[in-house]
Design a protein around this motif. Structure first.
Motif, PDB file in Angstrom:
ATOM      1  N   THR A  76      39.868  67.801  65.046  1.00  0.00           N
ATOM      2  CA  THR A  76      38.531  67.729  65.628  1.00  0.00           C
ATOM      3  C   THR A  76      37.450  67.916  64.583  1.00  0.00           C
ATOM      4  N   VAL A 112      42.779  73.901  77.596  1.00  0.00           N
ATOM      5  CA  VAL A 112      42.795  74.205  76.161  1.00  0.00           C
ATOM      6  C   VAL A 112      41.993  75.481  75.933  1.00  0.00           C
ATOM      7  N   LYS A 162      38.274  72.993  79.082  1.00  0.00           N
ATOM      8  CA  LYS A 162      38.163  73.881  77.923  1.00  0.00           C
ATOM      9  C   LYS A 162      37.429  75.162  78.286  1.00  0.00           C
ATOM     10  N   ASN A 187      45.225  71.662  68.747  1.00  0.00           N
ATOM     11  CA  ASN A 187      43.989  71.003  68.320  1.00  0.00           C
ATOM     12  C   ASN A 187      43.384  71.826  67.192  1.00  0.00           C
ATOM     13  N   ASP A 245      33.608  66.787  68.333  1.00  0.00           N
ATOM     14  CA  ASP A 245      32.972  67.897  69.047  1.00  0.00           C
ATOM     15  C   ASP A 245      31.459  67.700  69.001  1.00  0.00           C
ATOM     16  N   GLN A 284      44.016  75.817  70.572  1.00  0.00           N
ATOM     17  CA  GLN A 284      42.991  75.324  69.653  1.00  0.00           C
ATOM     18  C   GLN A 284      42.788  76.307  68.511  1.00  0.00           C
ATOM     19  N   LYS A 313      40.441  72.379  64.635  1.00  0.00           N
ATOM     20  CA  LYS A 313      39.060  72.020  64.320  1.00  0.00           C
ATOM     21  C   LYS A 313      38.851  72.055  62.811  1.00  0.00           C
ATOM     22  N   ASP A 345      41.153  78.707  72.680  1.00  0.00           N
ATOM     23  CA  ASP A 345      41.269  79.096  71.277  1.00  0.00           C
ATOM     24  C   ASP A 345      42.193  80.296  71.108  1.00  0.00           C
TER      25      ASP A 345
END
Length: 279
Positions: A166, A93, A55, A136, A197, A113, A138, A95
């Motif tokens: 997440t 991964v 990440k 993913n 997380d 993400q 969040k 963002d």
């Protein structure tokens, strides 16, 4: 409801056969830091036996202060992430913050993400879904666990069901987050793999005079609890020298502490695989 199963670069997701770990630095700062972190985490994954997805954000669009570090440049950072992927044979991964970023980032990484503050942004979720990569999402600090169904449906409506959810804490008054562990099985009941997380959950948002502060000492107990509850995987931000990190310095896990913590969490994970729910 049965948890969705799919693969990310050959790694099975949703089977709970192996602990899935998203880990790496908050943001791409430079090549040396990025590669040393990837090397250390790769070694830990091979030694302990968990599945690792590396990440790092290629830029940080959400900062408390306009003077905070945001990145080294989009293309330069993405190129470094692609180099990490090739050198260490690790899925990546990162963002994204705007719909147009989805197509760009998808050329370099394996998972897109959606940041917590943006988990309701329909066009962003749709753009991520249309890339075909795993997404993913969040959970927003303002969201109830069950409400994440609506965010996931926006991605699934594109035909892409490779979705993870997440947990990263819920706003608790000002400058504080709390983790309600009931939310982990509640989100899991939506049918998607759930990640915890452990580093963002110990943040104290905007509590550090223009930056987010945090309580690193709670990473270990919260991560232990999440694995015991029964998540698919964990998310950590990890840095060789967190005190020098250009973002989230108060909550990143020191690289030297990552392997012993993950070894402990792997042992707990193995125990949970043998436990059947009572209700």
């Amino acid at each position: 409801m049965r948890t969705a199963q799919f693969e990310i670069a050959g790694i099975p997701v949703g089977t709970k056969e192996k602990l899935l770990v998203f880990a790496g630095p908050c943001v791409v700062e430079n090549r040396e830091m990025l590669f040393s972190t990837a090397e250390g985490l790769k070694k830990a994954a091979e030694t302990i036996g968990f599945d690792l997805i590396f990440k790092a954000s290629y830029k940080k669009a959400n900062r408390s202060s306009s003077g905070s570090f945001t990145g080294i440049g989009d293309e330069a950072a993405l190129a470094l992430l692609a180099e990490v992927r090739q050198t260490f044979d690790l899925p990546i991964v990162t963002d994204i913050h705007h719909p147009e970023e989805a197509a760009l980032a998808s050329k370099f990484v394996d998972v897109l993400q959606i940041p917590a503050f943006l988990c309701r942004q329909t066009e962003l979720l749709e753009a991520a879904g249309k890339t075909g990569l795993a997404v993913n999402i969040k959970k927003g600090q303002f969201m109830a666990p069950g409400d994440m169904r609506l965010a996931a449906e926006k991605v699934a409506a594109t035909g892409n069901t490779k979705i993870l959810l997440t947990e990263r804490g819920t706003s608790f008054g000002y400058h504080n987050l709390v983790v309600d562990f009931r939310g982990l099985p509640q989100m899991s009941a939506l049918g998607y793999p759930v990640i915890f997380d452990a580093t963002h959950s110990v943040q104290l948002p905007s509590a550090g005079q223009g930056i987010s502060s945090g309580e690193r000492q709670y990473i270990q107990p919260l991560a232990r609890a999440a694995v015991a509850v029964g998540v698919t995987g964990l998310f950590f931000e990890v840095h060789p020298t967190p005190e020098k990190a250009l973002s989230d310095s108060a909550t990143q896990l020191p690289l030297s502490k990552a392997e012993p913590l993950l070894r402990e969490l792997q042992e707990i994970f193995e125990i949970t695989k043998k436990i059947q729910p009572l209700i």
